[in-house]
Scaffold this motif. Structure first.
Motif, PDB file in Angstrom:
ATOM      1  N   PHE A 247       0.868  -1.151  -0.536  1.00  0.00           N
ATOM      2  CA  PHE A 247      -0.203  -0.260  -0.152  1.00  0.00           C
ATOM      3  C   PHE A 247       0.650   1.496  -0.205  1.00  0.00           C
ATOM      4  O   PHE A 247      -0.174   2.604  -0.551  1.00  0.00           O
ATOM      5  CB  PHE A 247      -0.496  -0.160   1.012  1.00  0.00           C
ATOM      6  N   ALA A 248       1.951   0.811   0.017  1.00  0.00           N
ATOM      7  CA  ALA A 248       3.039   2.449  -0.056  1.00  0.00           C
ATOM      8  C   ALA A 248       2.663   3.395  -0.697  1.00  0.00           C
ATOM      9  O   ALA A 248       2.831   4.571  -0.473  1.00  0.00           O
ATOM     10  CB  ALA A 248       4.653   1.927   0.328  1.00  0.00           C
ATOM     11  N   PRO A 249       3.122   2.949  -2.153  1.00  0.00           N
ATOM     12  CA  PRO A 249       1.931   4.091  -3.639  1.00  0.00           C
ATOM     13  C   PRO A 249       1.348   4.607  -3.037  1.00  0.00           C
ATOM     14  O   PRO A 249       1.006   5.749  -3.171  1.00  0.00           O
ATOM     15  CB  PRO A 249       2.421   2.987  -4.419  1.00  0.00           C
ATOM     16  N   LEU A 250       0.520   3.956  -2.270  1.00  0.00           N
ATOM     17  CA  LEU A 250      -1.078   4.345  -2.020  1.00  0.00           C
ATOM     18  C   LEU A 250      -1.056   5.841  -1.024  1.00  0.00           C
ATOM     19  O   LEU A 250      -1.440   6.802  -1.202  1.00  0.00           O
ATOM     20  CB  LEU A 250      -2.507   3.550  -1.638  1.00  0.00           C
ATOM     21  N   TYR A 251      -0.122   5.282  -0.212  1.00  0.00           N
ATOM     22  CA  TYR A 251      -0.039   6.368   0.947  1.00  0.00           C
ATOM     23  C   TYR A 251       0.647   7.174   1.052  1.00  0.00           C
ATOM     24  O   TYR A 251      -0.031   8.388   1.275  1.00  0.00           O
ATOM     25  CB  TYR A 251       0.050   4.740   2.212  1.00  0.00           C
ATOM     26  N   ASP A 252       1.821   7.119  -0.520  1.00  0.00           N
ATOM     27  CA  ASP A 252       2.357   8.112  -0.477  1.00  0.00           C
ATOM     28  C   ASP A 252       1.553   9.140  -1.220  1.00  0.00           C
ATOM     29  O   ASP A 252       2.658  10.296  -1.469  1.00  0.00           O
ATOM     30  CB  ASP A 252       4.065   7.775  -1.387  1.00  0.00           C
ATOM     31  N   ARG A 253       0.950   8.720  -2.410  1.00  0.00           N
ATOM     32  CA  ARG A 253       0.126   9.414  -2.634  1.00  0.00           C
ATOM     33  C   ARG A 253      -1.297  10.007  -2.386  1.00  0.00           C
ATOM     34  O   ARG A 253      -1.644  11.062  -3.515  1.00  0.00           O
ATOM     35  CB  ARG A 253      -0.399   8.581  -4.474  1.00  0.00           C
ATOM     36  N   LEU A 254      -1.915   9.923  -1.514  1.00  0.00           N
ATOM     37  CA  LEU A 254      -2.725  10.501  -0.790  1.00  0.00           C
ATOM     38  C   LEU A 254      -2.847  12.225  -1.047  1.00  0.00           C
ATOM     39  O   LEU A 254      -3.775  12.510  -1.047  1.00  0.00           O
ATOM     40  CB  LEU A 254      -2.548  10.150   0.299  1.00  0.00           C
ATOM     41  N   GLU A 255      -2.376  12.999  -1.071  1.00  0.00           N
ATOM     42  CA  GLU A 255      -1.748  14.121  -0.833  1.00  0.00           C
ATOM     43  C   GLU A 255      -2.635  15.201  -2.003  1.00  0.00           C
ATOM     44  O   GLU A 255      -3.191  15.444  -2.447  1.00  0.00           O
ATOM     45  CB  GLU A 255      -0.544  15.215  -1.093  1.00  0.00           C
ATOM     46  N   SER A 256      -2.289  13.383  -2.938  1.00  0.00           N
ATOM     47  CA  SER A 256      -2.561  14.167  -4.532  1.00  0.00           C
ATOM     48  C   SER A 256      -4.002  14.007  -4.885  1.00  0.00           C
ATOM     49  O   SER A 256      -4.459  14.931  -5.546  1.00  0.00           O
ATOM     50  CB  SER A 256      -1.843  13.519  -5.397  1.00  0.00           C
ATOM     51  N   HIS A 257      -4.356  13.104  -4.574  1.00  0.00           N
ATOM     52  CA  HIS A 257      -5.929  12.747  -4.297  1.00  0.00           C
ATOM     53  C   HIS A 257      -6.777  13.482  -3.238  1.00  0.00           C
ATOM     54  O   HIS A 257      -7.909  13.638  -2.797  1.00  0.00           O
ATOM     55  CB  HIS A 257      -6.421  11.637  -4.322  1.00  0.00           C
TER      56      HIS A 257
ATOM     57  N   LYS B 274      -1.897  12.294   7.463  1.00  0.00           N
ATOM     58  CA  LYS B 274      -2.005  11.332   7.897  1.00  0.00           C
ATOM     59  C   LYS B 274      -0.539  10.104   8.449  1.00  0.00           C
ATOM     60  O   LYS B 274       0.204  10.712   8.972  1.00  0.00           O
ATOM     61  CB  LYS B 274      -1.286  10.715   6.941  1.00  0.00           C
ATOM     62  N   ALA B 275      -1.292   9.765   9.150  1.00  0.00           N
ATOM     63  CA  ALA B 275      -1.119   8.317  10.054  1.00  0.00           C
ATOM     64  C   ALA B 275      -1.201   7.216   9.910  1.00  0.00           C
ATOM     65  O   ALA B 275      -2.612   6.134   9.587  1.00  0.00           O
ATOM     66  CB  ALA B 275      -1.159   8.750  11.519  1.00  0.00           C
ATOM     67  N   LEU B 276       0.592   6.199  10.222  1.00  0.00           N
ATOM     68  CA  LEU B 276       0.356   4.408   9.740  1.00  0.00           C
ATOM     69  C   LEU B 276       0.234   4.206  11.425  1.00  0.00           C
ATOM     70  O   LEU B 276       1.492   4.493  12.200  1.00  0.00           O
ATOM     71  CB  LEU B 276       1.506   4.277   8.994  1.00  0.00           C
ATOM     72  N   LEU B 277      -0.814   3.903  11.724  1.00  0.00           N
ATOM     73  CA  LEU B 277      -0.561   3.068  12.263  1.00  0.00           C
ATOM     74  C   LEU B 277      -0.182   1.643  12.781  1.00  0.00           C
ATOM     75  O   LEU B 277      -1.263   0.847  12.482  1.00  0.00           O
ATOM     76  CB  LEU B 277      -2.143   3.183  13.656  1.00  0.00           C
TER      77      LEU B 277
END
Length: 50
Positions: free
Chosen positions: A4-14, A21-24
């Motif tokens: 999921f790293a690529p999606l997490y890293d692009r959250l700001e663009s969407h 953002k926080a990864l628990l």
């Protein structure tokens, strides 16, 4: 997390109004049940920042 790293890293663009953002680590889909103090603290910090 790796898949999921690529999606997490692009959250700001969407989500242009994303404040944080926080990864628990070690927490599943029921974050509020698994780590209630952590989630409550994060929610209170978010609300205080509004």
């Amino acid at each position: 997390m790796d898949r999921f790293a690529p999606l997490y890293d692009r959250l700001e663009s969407h989500l242009p109004n994303l404040r944080r953002k926080a990864l628990l680590e070690g927490v599943g889909h029921s974050a509020a049940e698994e780590q209630p103090e952590l989630v409550t603290g994060m929610l209170l910090a978010f609300l205080a920042d509004l």
